[in-house]
Design a protein around this motif. Structure first.
Motif, PDB file in Angstrom:
ATOM      1  N   SER A  78       0.805  -1.222   0.000  1.00  0.00           N
ATOM      2  CA  SER A  78       0.000   0.000   0.000  1.00  0.00           C
ATOM      3  C   SER A  78       0.839   1.274   0.000  1.00  0.00           C
ATOM      4  O   SER A  78       0.299   2.362   0.162  1.00  0.00           O
ATOM      5  CB  SER A  78      -0.907   0.011   1.239  1.00  0.00           C
ATOM      6  OG  SER A  78      -1.764  -1.095   1.240  1.00  0.00           O
ATOM      7  N   ASN A  79       2.137   1.158  -0.175  1.00  0.00           N
ATOM      8  CA  ASN A  79       2.992   2.344  -0.081  1.00  0.00           C
ATOM      9  C   ASN A  79       2.782   3.316  -1.233  1.00  0.00           C
ATOM     10  O   ASN A  79       2.425   2.929  -2.340  1.00  0.00           O
ATOM     11  CB  ASN A  79       4.463   1.930  -0.041  1.00  0.00           C
ATOM     12  CG  ASN A  79       4.892   1.488   1.341  1.00  0.00           C
ATOM     13  OD1 ASN A  79       4.139   1.601   2.318  1.00  0.00           O
ATOM     14  ND2 ASN A  79       6.096   0.962   1.437  1.00  0.00           N
ATOM     15  N   ASP A  80       3.038   4.582  -0.941  1.00  0.00           N
ATOM     16  CA  ASP A  80       3.009   5.656  -1.937  1.00  0.00           C
ATOM     17  C   ASP A  80       4.193   5.465  -2.885  1.00  0.00           C
ATOM     18  O   ASP A  80       5.346   5.661  -2.502  1.00  0.00           O
ATOM     19  CB  ASP A  80       3.104   7.004  -1.211  1.00  0.00           C
ATOM     20  CG  ASP A  80       3.151   8.194  -2.144  1.00  0.00           C
ATOM     21  OD1 ASP A  80       3.162   8.005  -3.383  1.00  0.00           O
ATOM     22  OD2 ASP A  80       3.181   9.327  -1.633  1.00  0.00           O
ATOM     23  N   GLU A  82       4.891   7.168  -5.570  1.00  0.00           N
ATOM     24  CA  GLU A  82       5.497   8.400  -6.077  1.00  0.00           C
ATOM     25  C   GLU A  82       6.719   8.765  -5.250  1.00  0.00           C
ATOM     26  O   GLU A  82       7.751   9.142  -5.788  1.00  0.00           O
ATOM     27  CB  GLU A  82       4.473   9.532  -6.090  1.00  0.00           C
ATOM     28  CG  GLU A  82       3.462   9.369  -7.209  1.00  0.00           C
ATOM     29  CD  GLU A  82       2.536  10.567  -7.325  1.00  0.00           C
ATOM     30  OE1 GLU A  82       2.951  11.702  -6.999  1.00  0.00           O
ATOM     31  OE2 GLU A  82       1.396  10.355  -7.758  1.00  0.00           O
ATOM     32  N   LYS A  83       6.600   8.616  -3.934  1.00  0.00           N
ATOM     33  CA  LYS A  83       7.728   8.920  -3.056  1.00  0.00           C
ATOM     34  C   LYS A  83       8.649   7.718  -2.879  1.00  0.00           C
ATOM     35  O   LYS A  83       9.814   7.883  -2.525  1.00  0.00           O
ATOM     36  CB  LYS A  83       7.217   9.391  -1.696  1.00  0.00           C
ATOM     37  CG  LYS A  83       6.559  10.740  -1.751  1.00  0.00           C
ATOM     38  CD  LYS A  83       6.276  11.277  -0.366  1.00  0.00           C
ATOM     39  CE  LYS A  83       5.598  12.602  -0.455  1.00  0.00           C
ATOM     40  NZ  LYS A  83       4.349  12.649   0.243  1.00  0.00           N
ATOM     41  N   GLU A 109      -3.282   0.862  -4.612  1.00  0.00           N
ATOM     42  CA  GLU A 109      -2.888   2.192  -5.080  1.00  0.00           C
ATOM     43  C   GLU A 109      -3.530   3.317  -4.275  1.00  0.00           C
ATOM     44  O   GLU A 109      -2.885   4.317  -3.957  1.00  0.00           O
ATOM     45  CB  GLU A 109      -3.241   2.355  -6.560  1.00  0.00           C
ATOM     46  CG  GLU A 109      -2.834   3.679  -7.135  1.00  0.00           C
ATOM     47  CD  GLU A 109      -3.105   3.789  -8.624  1.00  0.00           C
ATOM     48  OE1 GLU A 109      -2.622   4.765  -9.221  1.00  0.00           O
ATOM     49  OE2 GLU A 109      -3.790   2.914  -9.186  1.00  0.00           O
ATOM     50  N   THR A 110      -4.808   3.192  -3.925  1.00  0.00           N
ATOM     51  CA  THR A 110      -5.519   4.253  -3.207  1.00  0.00           C
ATOM     52  C   THR A 110      -5.248   4.226  -1.700  1.00  0.00           C
ATOM     53  O   THR A 110      -5.630   5.162  -1.003  1.00  0.00           O
ATOM     54  CB  THR A 110      -7.036   4.129  -3.418  1.00  0.00           C
ATOM     55  OG1 THR A 110      -7.494   2.941  -2.779  1.00  0.00           O
ATOM     56  CG2 THR A 110      -7.399   4.146  -4.896  1.00  0.00           C
ATOM     57  N   GLN A 111      -4.642   3.177  -1.219  1.00  0.00           N
ATOM     58  CA  GLN A 111      -4.370   2.950   0.204  1.00  0.00           C
ATOM     59  C   GLN A 111      -5.650   2.718   1.013  1.00  0.00           C
ATOM     60  O   GLN A 111      -5.610   2.607   2.226  1.00  0.00           O
ATOM     61  CB  GLN A 111      -3.531   4.083   0.807  1.00  0.00           C
ATOM     62  CG  GLN A 111      -2.202   4.264   0.108  1.00  0.00           C
ATOM     63  CD  GLN A 111      -1.347   5.321   0.735  1.00  0.00           C
ATOM     64  OE1 GLN A 111      -1.808   6.410   1.098  1.00  0.00           O
ATOM     65  NE2 GLN A 111      -0.054   5.024   0.860  1.00  0.00           N
ATOM     66  N   LYS A 182       3.936   3.906   3.938  1.00  0.00           N
ATOM     67  CA  LYS A 182       4.260   5.222   3.377  1.00  0.00           C
ATOM     68  C   LYS A 182       2.989   5.837   2.799  1.00  0.00           C
ATOM     69  O   LYS A 182       2.602   5.572   1.665  1.00  0.00           O
ATOM     70  CB  LYS A 182       5.336   5.104   2.286  1.00  0.00           C
ATOM     71  CG  LYS A 182       6.574   4.334   2.701  1.00  0.00           C
ATOM     72  CD  LYS A 182       7.179   4.824   3.997  1.00  0.00           C
ATOM     73  CE  LYS A 182       8.473   4.087   4.295  1.00  0.00           C
ATOM     74  NZ  LYS A 182       8.716   3.869   5.709  1.00  0.00           N
ATOM     75  N   TRP A 183       2.325   6.616   3.632  1.00  0.00           N
ATOM     76  CA  TRP A 183       1.027   7.198   3.266  1.00  0.00           C
ATOM     77  C   TRP A 183       1.191   8.362   2.318  1.00  0.00           C
ATOM     78  O   TRP A 183       2.151   9.132   2.396  1.00  0.00           O
ATOM     79  CB  TRP A 183       0.281   7.675   4.515  1.00  0.00           C
ATOM     80  CG  TRP A 183       0.022   6.575   5.491  1.00  0.00           C
ATOM     81  CD1 TRP A 183       0.650   6.356   6.694  1.00  0.00           C
ATOM     82  CD2 TRP A 183      -0.932   5.516   5.355  1.00  0.00           C
ATOM     83  NE1 TRP A 183       0.142   5.231   7.288  1.00  0.00           N
ATOM     84  CE2 TRP A 183      -0.828   4.693   6.498  1.00  0.00           C
ATOM     85  CE3 TRP A 183      -1.857   5.168   4.371  1.00  0.00           C
ATOM     86  CZ2 TRP A 183      -1.617   3.566   6.703  1.00  0.00           C
ATOM     87  CZ3 TRP A 183      -2.652   4.049   4.561  1.00  0.00           C
ATOM     88  CH2 TRP A 183      -2.531   3.269   5.716  1.00  0.00           C
ATOM     89  N   LYS A 184       0.232   8.508   1.417  1.00  0.00           N
ATOM     90  CA  LYS A 184       0.180   9.670   0.542  1.00  0.00           C
ATOM     91  C   LYS A 184      -0.274  10.859   1.373  1.00  0.00           C
ATOM     92  O   LYS A 184      -1.002  10.712   2.339  1.00  0.00           O
ATOM     93  CB  LYS A 184      -0.822   9.431  -0.603  1.00  0.00           C
ATOM     94  CG  LYS A 184      -0.416   8.299  -1.520  1.00  0.00           C
ATOM     95  CD  LYS A 184      -1.460   8.072  -2.574  1.00  0.00           C
ATOM     96  CE  LYS A 184      -1.081   6.902  -3.458  1.00  0.00           C
ATOM     97  NZ  LYS A 184      -2.078   6.643  -4.489  1.00  0.00           N
ATOM     98  N   GLU A 185       0.136  12.031   0.953  1.00  0.00           N
ATOM     99  CA  GLU A 185      -0.255  13.236   1.696  1.00  0.00           C
ATOM    100  C   GLU A 185      -1.571  13.765   1.208  1.00  0.00           C
ATOM    101  O   GLU A 185      -2.011  13.561   0.133  1.00  0.00           O
ATOM    102  CB  GLU A 185       0.823  14.303   1.559  1.00  0.00           C
ATOM    103  CG  GLU A 185       2.089  13.859   2.250  1.00  0.00           C
ATOM    104  CD  GLU A 185       3.203  14.872   2.110  1.00  0.00           C
ATOM    105  OE1 GLU A 185       2.982  15.984   1.615  1.00  0.00           O
ATOM    106  OE2 GLU A 185       4.317  14.527   2.498  1.00  0.00           O
TER     107      GLU A 185
END
Length: 185
Positions: A78-80, A82-83, A109-111, A182-185
């Motif tokens: 589930s990690n982001d 992009e980062k 992808e959406t977490q 690694k959560w998306k912001e």
């Protein structure tokens, strides 16, 4: 290395349903497609976390040992990406091949799925019974990178063995420790 513990979803929680893409086969997989007759193990993992890398061989062994006994196994990342591009689906495929994963490795992808399971770290393990009620969550075993304790999957294996014996799974369950998701912001 960050040391994030599991959130310890309440025992008895019904497994949230999901449908995600398998990074290996590119097929859409849902929980109902891979749930086991006796139980289902859902693992939140990723490619780059040293805690996951440390236990990769054992999670493959456990899946191979217990799948034939009626358990389903699913890994979810589930990690982001992009980062953390090293956790991208393309690299998930490579990690799955390199480690001989015999279970779907799904990309969240959406977490949303990690949030529904209250996943906090990688690795994070959940065992659901035949009715998809949570009976175990937490660590694989006491081994961590650098602590000198051998990886043996003891905690998860004991829970799986209890199911096979039609015995209650012990409530004495320790949180997993690993890298935070690694959560998306």
């Amino acid at each position: 290395m960050a040391r994030t513990p599991s959130n310890m979803l309440p025992l008895g929680t019904t497994a949230p349903e999901f449908t995600l893409i398998d990074a290996v086969t590119k097929n859409t997989i849902s929980l109902k497609n891979v749930k086991g007759e006796k139980g289902t193990v859902i693992m939140f993992i990723c490619n780059h976390c040293p805690f996951v890398i440390h236990v990769n061989e054992e999670i493959v062994r456990i899946a191979n040992d217990y799948r034939s006994q009626g358990f389903g196994f699913i890994a979810i990342s589930s990690n982001d990406v992009e980062k953390y591009p090293q956790d991208s689906p393309e690299k998930m495929w490579k990690v799955a091949q390199a480690n001989n994963y015999t279970f779907p490795y799904l990309y969240d992808e959406t977490q949303e799925i990690a949030r529904m399971y209250d996943a906090a770290c990688t690795p994070d393990f959940y065992l659901f019974d035949a009715e998809l009620k949570l009976i175990y969550r937490g660590q694989l075993d006491d081994s961590r990178p650098g602590n000198g304790i051998p990886v043996n999957g003891r905690d998860l294996r004991q829970a799986l063995d209890a199911v096979l014996r039609n015995a209650a799974v012990s409530d004495d369950q320790k949180p997993s420790i690993g890298c935070n998701i690694k959560w998306k912001e």
